[in-house]
Design an enzyme around this catalytic site. Structure first.
Site, mmCIF file in Angstrom:
data_model
loop_
_atom_site.group_PDB
_atom_site.id
_atom_site.type_symbol
_atom_site.label_atom_id
_atom_site.label_comp_id
_atom_site.label_asym_id
_atom_site.label_seq_id
_atom_site.Cartn_x
_atom_site.Cartn_y
_atom_site.Cartn_z
ATOM 1 N N GLU A 375 0.741 -1.264 -0.082
ATOM 2 C CA GLU A 375 -0.163 -0.680 0.297
ATOM 3 C C GLU A 375 1.357 1.203 -0.036
ATOM 4 O OE1 GLU A 375 -2.952 -0.173 -0.792
ATOM 5 O OE2 GLU A 375 -3.376 -2.081 -0.568
ATOM 6 N N HIS A 505 -13.557 -6.342 -4.819
ATOM 7 C CA HIS A 505 -12.731 -6.020 -6.268
ATOM 8 C C HIS A 505 -14.345 -5.535 -6.693
ATOM 9 C CE1 HIS A 505 -9.139 -6.934 -3.964
ATOM 10 N NE2 HIS A 505 -8.810 -6.377 -4.959
#
EC number: 3.4.17.23
Length: 805
Positions: A375, A505
């Site tokens: 991230e 997702h």
């Protein structure tokens, strides 16, 4: 005047026109960049507030801010379309106009655009707030994070894993199904209005490049490259699959087939996406020091902030910048303790105006340690291209953005790096066995996920294209899952489910092929950066931390953003324009060699016919045409509902009368699989409160025997036309359809005629006997001319008598 003069004059006029158009476009884009930054930032902040505090008020604010941004973008997109690209020479201006001329969802009508936003918000909320309840304790209802994910990461209880897996899909997937059907239709409409074939084609457009010098790339080329690289990866995956299957048999000895697919709920997380958590069950050399440093992190009192600070140190060591002060003040690095509902799935945010944040419910594990690097890699990319114009502040393609953090994770996971940060003992020494342990752990995360990613996106591309009708979504999903991934559903799912949308997702409208391409890119980048860092030895031992030369090369590429084709950006770092799977295969070569030796006496591959529930399933065959002829009805969802309800009735009767138990079986407890067009299918039954508690086949068979006639009558069939394989036919009379009146009358009349004939015959016999008694001793046949060949009808052979019956 000469012809050359006029040619020169025409060229000058054309150049002036192009210059004028280009200058106007440049001014237009400068204004857009200034205005867009503020409106986009307001929308992003509202979205952040909703994701970190799910309330109706925050949803309303997010929708309002999003609507303002969308309206502005739609207006600017239409203005951008007034600038002919053919008259633009400056590559940077042209790329910005190309991006802005794509209208996105703004091409939809206001009503449809609003409906699409409502659907997307609803899907996100359902995903983030969905719960599954423990059948053994119905009051214990768990969110995905934390709760269900802990079960799927750590539990070795087959049944506990099953109720968590099924509960999540029954709760979330079923709610999402009607929304996802609308989503597909609206997204396809949007894509086609933007001159794409469908929404999958629209997503693939992220990789499209129109450039000179061999740097162009088409949407169809992406499909071909993914297919080609997957074929190269498949042998390594098949051997990893066979090894994992053998190890799972040790943990679940009666639940795994030696040659079959792997049950989907046993693979380390809720989706079987990453197999990382299978490492304790599959570690090759368990006597060696553990290279999963979770315990060390816990023992050293690491927390979420420490995890992200260590990730920051890694990036700084290669010459990349520190996180901003605002990052540390505004990020959500742990789940809030104040009762707020949040979206826990890790995401990196570039809100604009230099505001960078990460949202993650971090746990103190090695897995989250590596996720933090991933991230933060996104944030480093965001910061690197922040100086680019607004429309070029993005990754060269979506896979590049995902790959950057993964490069750092490859180095951060090495035993050498873990020793330098104190998570492995300085005395830890690497040998062939620790090397295999390390590579297997890496493969469980990296190789194990590639078929999952490839298959999921292939399914979605086919759905968007219309190649899979919605009536077959789940059927094709699990067919592809078995064929491509070697993974099987633990219980069958019908078309009321939407299993793909049980993944973040999918529910949140993310393209997924990025996670496939990023894996290929990350090893290409790693190989190139390790060469720059002057690493010597196998690729899997390379740690680029502290190499500012490698960091400098990486930063040069990151700072380009989307200002140049990704093919050119890739070439600048790795020397090649396209995806190349060779570095990945080289990285895992020692493991591949070892796996082939381990699997020498094992079956490599998988039998797609095996199901975990096969042993307790009963096969049904139904013959409507042969039983009912022209009166045969269509077998549809309603008939299947009636069948399942009939079996539920039979189970209630059986448990009530045979076991003296009142069990409220319903149709949902009857699981149907492998439905064929000629009406055959399999089914099994579970207890009403626990999907993992399957009723033995023998008891289901006894229940069917008890209620066989009731089941037959429900469908106007008999034992031969409604066949339960393995259950012998009963002695009850077969069902007969009603007979018409004329047949009854005809039967009565013909019966009377037959009775009359019989009476005449009997009467004739009696008369003849009387005559015989009264007659003399003369030849009884003297008066008969035998040459005439007359026969007495009363003595004809029965087979020679023909009737009209």
């Amino acid at each position: 005047m000469s012809g050359s003069f006029w040619l020169l004059l025409s060229f000058a006029a054309l150049t002036a026109a192009q210059s004028t158009t280009e200058e106007l476009a440049k001014t237009f884009l400068e204004t857009f960049n200034y205005e867009a930054q503020e409106l986009s930032y307001q929308s992003s902040v509202a979205s952040w507030n909703y994701n970190t505090n799910i309330t109706d008020e925050n949803a309303k604010n997010m929708n309002e801010a999003g609507a303002k941004w969308s309206a502005y973008y739609e207006e600017q997109s239409k203005l951008a379309q007034t600038y002919p690209l053919a008259e633009i020479q400056d590559a940077k201006i042209k790329r910005q106009l190309q991006a802005l001329q794509q209208s996105g969802s703004s091409v939809l009508s206001a009503d449809k655009s609003q409906r699409l936003n409502t659907i997307l918000n609803a899907m996100s909320t359902i995903y983030s707030t969905g719960k599954a309840c423990n059948p053994n304790n119905p009051q214990e209802c768990l969110l995905l994070e934390p709760g269900l994910d802990n079960i799927m990461e750590n539990s070795k209880d087959y049944n506990e894993r099953l109720w968590a897996w099924e509960g999540w899909r029954a709760e979330v997937g079923k709610q999402l199904r009607p929304l996802y059907e609308e989503y597909v239709a609206l997204k396809n409409e949007m894509a086609r209005a933007n001159n794409y074939e469908d929404y999958g084609d629209y997503w693939r457009g992220d990789y499209e490049e129109e450039w000179t010098g061999g740097y162009n790339y088409s949407r169809n080329q992406l499909i071909q490259d993914v297919e080609d690289t997957f074929e190269q990866i498949k042998p390594l995956y098949q051997h990893l699959h066979a090894y994992v299957r053998a190890k799972l048999m040790d943990t679940y000895p009666s639940r795994i087939s030696r040659t079959g697919c792997l049950p989907a709920h046993l693979l380390g997380d809720m989706w079987g996406r990453f197999w990382t958590n299978l490492y304790p069950l599959t570690v090759p050399f368990g006597q060696k020091p553990n290279i999963d440093v979770t315990d060390a992190m816990v023992n050293q009192n690491w927390d979420a902030r420490r995890i992200f600070k260590e990730a920051e140190k890694f990036f700084v060591s290669v010459g990349l910048p520190n996180m901003t002060q605002g990052f540390w003040e505004n990020s959500m690095l742990t789940e809030p303790g104040d009762g707020r509902k949040v979206v826990c799935h890790p995401t990196a945010w570039d809100l604009g105006k230099g505001d960078f944040r990460i949202k993650m419910c971090t746990k103190v594990t090695m897995d989250d340690f590596l996720t933090a690097h991933h991230e933060m890699g996104h944030i480093q990319y965001d910061m690197a291209y922040a100086a680019q114009p607004f429309l070029l502040r993005n990754g060269a393609n979506e896979g590049f953005h995902e790959a950057v953090g993964e490069i750092m994770s490859l180095s951060a996971a090495t035993p050498n790096h873990l020793k330098t940060i104190g998570l492995l003992s300085p005395a830890f020494s690497e040998d062939n066995e620790t090397e295999i342990n390390f590579l297997l752990k890496q493969a469980l995360t990296i190789v194990g996920t590639l078929p999952f990613t490839y298959m999921l996106e292939k399914w979605r591309w086919m759905v968007f294209k219309g190649a899979i009708p919605k009536e077959q979504w789940m059927q094709k999903w699990w067919e592809m899952k078995r064929n491509i991934v070697g993974v099987v559903e633990p219980v069958p799912h019908d078309e009321t489910y939407c299993d793909p949308a049980s993944l973040f997702h999918v529910a949140n409208d993310y393209s997924f092929i990025r996670y496939y391409t990023r894996t290929i890119y990350q090893f290409q980048f790693q190989e190139a950066l390790c060469q720059i860092a002057k690493h010597e030895g196998p690729l899997h031992k390379c740690d680029i931390s502290n190499s500012t030369e490698a960091g400098k090369k990486l930063l040069e590429m990151l700072s380009l953003g989307r200002s140049e084709p990704w093919t050119l950006a890739l070439e600048r770092v790795v020397g090649a324009k396209n995806m190349n799977v060779t570095p990945l295969l080289n990285y895992f070569e020692p493991l591949f060699t070892w796996l082939k030796e381990q699997n020498r006496n094992s079956f490599v591959g998988w039998d797609t016919d095996w199901r975990p529930y096969s042993d307790q399933s009963i096969k049904v065959r139904i013959s409507l045409k042969s039983a009912l002829g022209e009166k045969a009805y269509e077998w549809n969802d309603n008939e299947m509902y009636l069948f399942r309800s009939s079996i539920a009735y039979a189970m209630r009767e059986y448990f009530s009368k045979v076991k003296n138990q009142t069990i409220p079986f319903v149709e949902d407890n009857v699981w149907v699989s492998d439905l064929k067009p000629r009406i055959s299918f399999n089914f099994f039954v579970t207890f009403s409160n626990n999907v993992s508690d399957v009723i033995p086949r023998s008891e289901v068979e006894d229940a069917i025997r008890m209620s066989r006639s009731r089941i037959n009558d429900a469908f106007r069939l008999d034992d031969n036309s409604l066949e339960f394989l393995g259950i012998e036919p009963t002695l009850s009379p077969p069902y007969r359809p009603p007979v018409t009146i004329w047949l009854i009358v005809f039967g009565v009349v013909m019966g009377a005629i037959v009775v009359g004939i019989v009476l005449l015959i009997v009467s004739g016999i009696r008369n003849r006997r009387k005559n015989d008694q009264a007659g003399s001793e003369e030849n009884p046949y003297a008066s008969v001319d035998l040459n005439k060949g007359e026969n007495n009808p009363g003595f004809q052979h029965a087979d020679d008598v023909q009737t009209s019956f």
